[in-house]
Design an enzyme around this catalytic site. Structure first.
Site, mmCIF file in Angstrom:
data_model
loop_
_atom_site.group_PDB
_atom_site.id
_atom_site.type_symbol
_atom_site.label_atom_id
_atom_site.label_comp_id
_atom_site.label_asym_id
_atom_site.label_seq_id
_atom_site.Cartn_x
_atom_site.Cartn_y
_atom_site.Cartn_z
ATOM 1 N N ARG A 37 0.844 -1.201 0.000
ATOM 2 C CA ARG A 37 0.000 0.000 0.000
ATOM 3 C C ARG A 37 0.875 1.246 0.000
ATOM 4 N NH1 ARG A 37 -2.423 -0.054 6.217
ATOM 5 N NH2 ARG A 37 -0.426 -0.348 7.228
ATOM 6 N N GLU A 80 -3.258 7.415 6.965
ATOM 7 C CA GLU A 80 -1.916 7.565 7.539
ATOM 8 C C GLU A 80 -0.887 8.087 6.547
ATOM 9 O OE1 GLU A 80 -0.800 3.888 9.462
ATOM 10 O OE2 GLU A 80 -1.812 4.487 11.285
ATOM 11 N N GLU A 92 -7.699 4.586 15.381
ATOM 12 C CA GLU A 92 -7.359 3.167 15.494
ATOM 13 C C GLU A 92 -6.707 2.950 16.855
ATOM 14 O OE1 GLU A 92 -4.922 1.873 12.216
ATOM 15 O OE2 GLU A 92 -6.189 2.862 10.734
ATOM 16 N N GLU A 119 -1.927 -8.746 7.418
ATOM 17 C CA GLU A 119 -2.204 -8.494 8.839
ATOM 18 C C GLU A 119 -2.958 -9.631 9.514
ATOM 19 O OE1 GLU A 119 -3.787 -4.504 8.943
ATOM 20 O OE2 GLU A 119 -1.806 -3.664 8.547
ATOM 21 N N GLN A 120 -2.756 -10.854 9.029
ATOM 22 C CA GLN A 120 -3.478 -11.992 9.615
ATOM 23 C C GLN A 120 -3.076 -12.251 11.060
ATOM 24 O OE1 GLN A 120 -1.628 -15.893 8.028
ATOM 25 N NE2 GLN A 120 -1.760 -14.552 6.267
ATOM 26 N N MET A 121 -1.900 -11.736 11.500
ATOM 27 C CA MET A 121 -1.483 -11.930 12.893
ATOM 28 C C MET A 121 -1.878 -10.754 13.793
ATOM 29 S SD MET A 121 -0.260 -14.880 12.683
ATOM 30 C CE MET A 121 0.479 -15.094 14.302
HETATM 31 C C1 GAL Z 1 -2.170 1.251 10.941
HETATM 32 C C2 GAL Z 1 -2.947 1.276 9.637
HETATM 33 C C3 GAL Z 1 -3.954 0.152 9.553
HETATM 34 C C4 GAL Z 1 -3.312 -1.132 9.980
HETATM 35 C C5 GAL Z 1 -2.775 -0.971 11.378
HETATM 36 C C6 GAL Z 1 -2.169 -2.224 11.939
HETATM 37 O O1 GAL Z 1 -0.949 1.879 10.816
HETATM 38 O O2 GAL Z 1 -3.623 2.493 9.469
HETATM 39 O O3 GAL Z 1 -4.429 0.047 8.231
HETATM 40 O O4 GAL Z 1 -2.296 -1.463 9.092
HETATM 41 O O5 GAL Z 1 -1.792 0.001 11.369
HETATM 42 O O6 GAL Z 1 -1.675 -2.017 13.237
#
Ligand code: GAL
Length: 666
Positions: free
Chosen positions: A105, A144, A316, A364-366
């Protein structure tokens, strides 16, 4: 203000027949907001112009029907393959000259005009389609900025954009040559088109050249964000425009981006950051491995609150182990709750967790979610439920406004670029310096605001700290002059002109009626060779040789007799990077002179004032008795014995916070 909870959700990752169930479960948990869509471009436009928005409409309808408010992300952090193939020169180029490829990405260059147009096009299409949807309450631009180091790109687009930017700034090559000092090493240019990007030079590039490139790159991020914000505002009136910033990310000026947002938000991953972005030693990291650094989250809460005039969110919030740090432990029981309350204590409107359900596939499966991949509740779920209950119980009892803190620190992105370009000593890191001031103030129980150098409002602060400031702005000088409280300036503040040269009057280049002191020379120090002070403590990494004017008083003196800190009325100039205990003493004394109620806190315990209440948080592993700080009676939330991961809230009147009359200047 109502405080709310939210979650990040990816309807495109799950079969459609699960959406309604997920939505109902979110609402039952007490969530009211859900962010979606920010990486979905390949599903929204599988081929150029072939928009497929129907699934997104059904997803928004479903969430809305469950009573949730949607924060809709623009998908511009993930341009699809067909677009990259059409326009391969939109890809970012690293400082090593290598093109960064498709396949993850953020594979785009902020300065690429063609990509900017594509982003406007997809944003416009989405804003027209969903801008008036009653379920859409806010938008998130992109995702981000600068994640994966993507602000600086050394592409052909960057090169031509930079040349045009320089031409606008300097008008003539001669003016640029003069400003940069290009006579040095025969770097003079005859045309703007002769200017290269400051990478791949044989040795370091001219710092003035590198600095202008950093300014240009930051402006490209601002331009990119503004283009989307303008479109959303036109086609989705009444909805907030938000972006989600990151931790310890300095490559662009967040105050400038924040000026175009209604709400700044940031993505808070306390355990990941401790492993990945902390300067602390291994002992500290071990001690707080499951709690996070006790000051890191707070610092960013205070910083980002300042970038958008007070309104801010956590977009997040880490709910369990992440996948991207060197080690990814699980949070200690109670920490997800603590982090959530801490954000509210610093004035957050919404805390939103990343993510709803853990994805069993891809990168990001973990990474934990609130649900496990099999949809059972993961560790964070029950803590969020508890926060929701507590918020309900405290409804109407907490203040709406954070209020002004007692002390403030000036923070300036350009200063971080400057000292990255020219550290002069390996350890001279701007963030680290500022953060050490911040931590020290918090160890004394103080609440801290962050103030931008560009538009400083210093009204009412008892102490303003200005460490490591690259160059003065007239606004900051005027604000210091009008400031009634104390200032603590330095080290290295005011040591350059805006053109990255040494000021004619030498650092700190302050008017003599503020502080009459001159830095005649500086030295940087090996980590194992601090300079000791006669009064105890030492300067590490950096020290200055101060020549103090007759109107000043020398407060600290190095062992070799050189003044280390001088005072003039309420202003202090500090000529070195103080070790922890010295900085503690300096701020303790100043706080005492300023009449502030000081609470000396253990490493893991922190306080934050919010309106007429004080919050206490325990990041540590042992219980702490708040009555030793003067807390009396029953807290609104929590107990006087603050357990590990504990949170307590007390009215100011019963938290022993009375300030006393400022002492006379010593
Ligand atoms: C952030 C991101 C998310 C995801 C997350 C994982 O930096 O915005 O898309 O990747 O980290 O911790």
């Amino acid at each position: 203000m109502t405080r709310t909870l939210g979650v990040c959700y990816y309807p495109e990752h799950w079969p459609e027949d699960r959406w309604a169930d997920d939505a109902a479960r979110m609402a039952r948990l007490g969530l009211t907001h859900v962010r979606i869509g920010e990486f979905a471009w390949s599903r929204l436009e599988p081929k150029r112009g072939a928009y497929d928005f129907d699934w997104l409409r059904r997803a928004i309808d479903t969430l809305h029907a469950a009573g949730l408010k949607v924060v809709l992300g623009t998908p511009t952090a993930t341009p699809p393959k067909w677009l990259v193939d059409e326009m391969p020169d939109m890809l970012p180029v690293g400082a090593d000259g290598m093109v960064r490829k498709f396949g993850s990405r953020r594979h785009y260059d902020f300065s690429h005009d063609g990509y900017l147009e594509e982003c406007k096009r997809i944003t416009l299409a989405l804003a027209k389609a969903f801008g008036a949807h009653p379920g859409v309450s806010a938008w998130q631009t992109d995702n981000e900025y600068d994640c994966h180091n993507t602000t600086l790109s050394y592409s052909a687009a960057a090169q031509s954009g930079f040349r045009a930017w320089l031409q606008r700034k300097y008008q003539s090559p001669d003016a640029l040559n003069r400003a940069w000092g290009n006579v040095f090493w025969s770097m003079e240019v005859a045309e703007f088109d002769e200017i290269e990007l400051p990478n791949l030079t044989v040795t370091e590039a001219n710092p003035a050249h590198a600095m202008d490139f950093r300014r240009f790159a930051s402006e490209m991020v601002v331009r990119f964000n503004r283009a989307q914000a303008d479109i959303i505002r036109t086609h989705s009136p009444g909805r907030d425009v938000i972006h989600n910033f990151m931790g310890r990310t300095l490559a662009f000026d967040h105050f400038d981006v924040g000026a175009d947002l209604d709400i700044s938000s940031w993505d808070s991953y306390p355990l990941g950051f401790l492993e990945d972005r902390s300067d602390q030693n291994d002992d500290w990291k071990r001690q707080f491995a499951r709690a996070g650094d006790p000051d890191f989250q707070a610092f960013h809460h205070d910083l980002y609150r300042a970038t958008s005039r007070g309104r801010w969110w956590v977009m997040e919030q880490q709910p369990g182990p992440v996948n991207w740090a060197p080690h990814n432990p699980a949070p200690r029981d109670g920490m997800v709750r603590l982090w959530s309350w801490e954000a509210f204590a610093h004035g957050a409107e919404t805390v939103s967790y990343f993510r709803w359900r853990q994805a069993p596939f891809a990168q990001e499966q973990m990474h934990a979610g609130l649900l496990r991949p099999d949809s059972a509740e993961a560790e964070g779920f029950a803590e969020v439920a508890r926060v929701a209950r507590e918020m309900h119980d405290l409804e109407g009892k907490l203040d709406d406004k954070t209020g002004r803190a007692e002390v403030a620190i000036v923070f300036d992105y350009a200063s971080s670029w400057a000292w990255e370009i020219q550290p002069q000593g390996r350890e001279f890191d701007y963030f680290r310096l500022v953060f050490e001031f911040y931590r020290t103030m918090r160890r004394l129980g103080l609440s801290v605001d962050i103030v931008p150098a560009s538009a400083p409002d210093l009204e009412g602060y008892r102490i303003i700290a200005i460490p490591g400031l690259f160059t003065w702005t007239p606004a900051l000088i005027a604000a210091i002059r009008a400031h009634q409280g104390f200032t603590l300036i330095g080290p290295r503040s005011g040591s350059k002109t805006a053109d990255f040269a040494i000021p004619a009057a030498l650092a700190p280049a302050l008017p003599k009626d503020i502080v009459d002191v001159e830095v005649s020379r500086v030295e940087s120090l090996r980590q194992d060779s601090p300079v000791h002070l006669a009064e105890g403590g030492s300067f590490q990494y950096w020290r200055e040789f101060l020549e103090a004017g007759s109107g000043t008083e020398t407060i600290l003196t190095a062992e070799d007799g050189v003044p280390g800190m001088v005072a003039q009325d309420k202003h202090r100039y500090l000529g070195g990077w103080p070790d922890q205990s010295l900085l503690y003493d300096i701020i303790l004394r100043l706080a005492d002179h300023a009449g502030l109620a000081i609470k000396e806190l253990p490493d893991g315990v922190r306080l934050r004032r919010h309106g007429d209440h004080v919050f206490a948080f325990n990041y540590g592993a042992t219980a702490f008795d708040l009555s030793v700080l003067g807390w009396t009676g029953t807290p609104l939330l929590g107990d006087l014995i603050l357990q590990p991961s504990g949170v307590a809230v007390m009215p100011v009147s019963r938290a022993g916070c009375q300030t006393h009359d400022p002492r006379e200047h010593s």
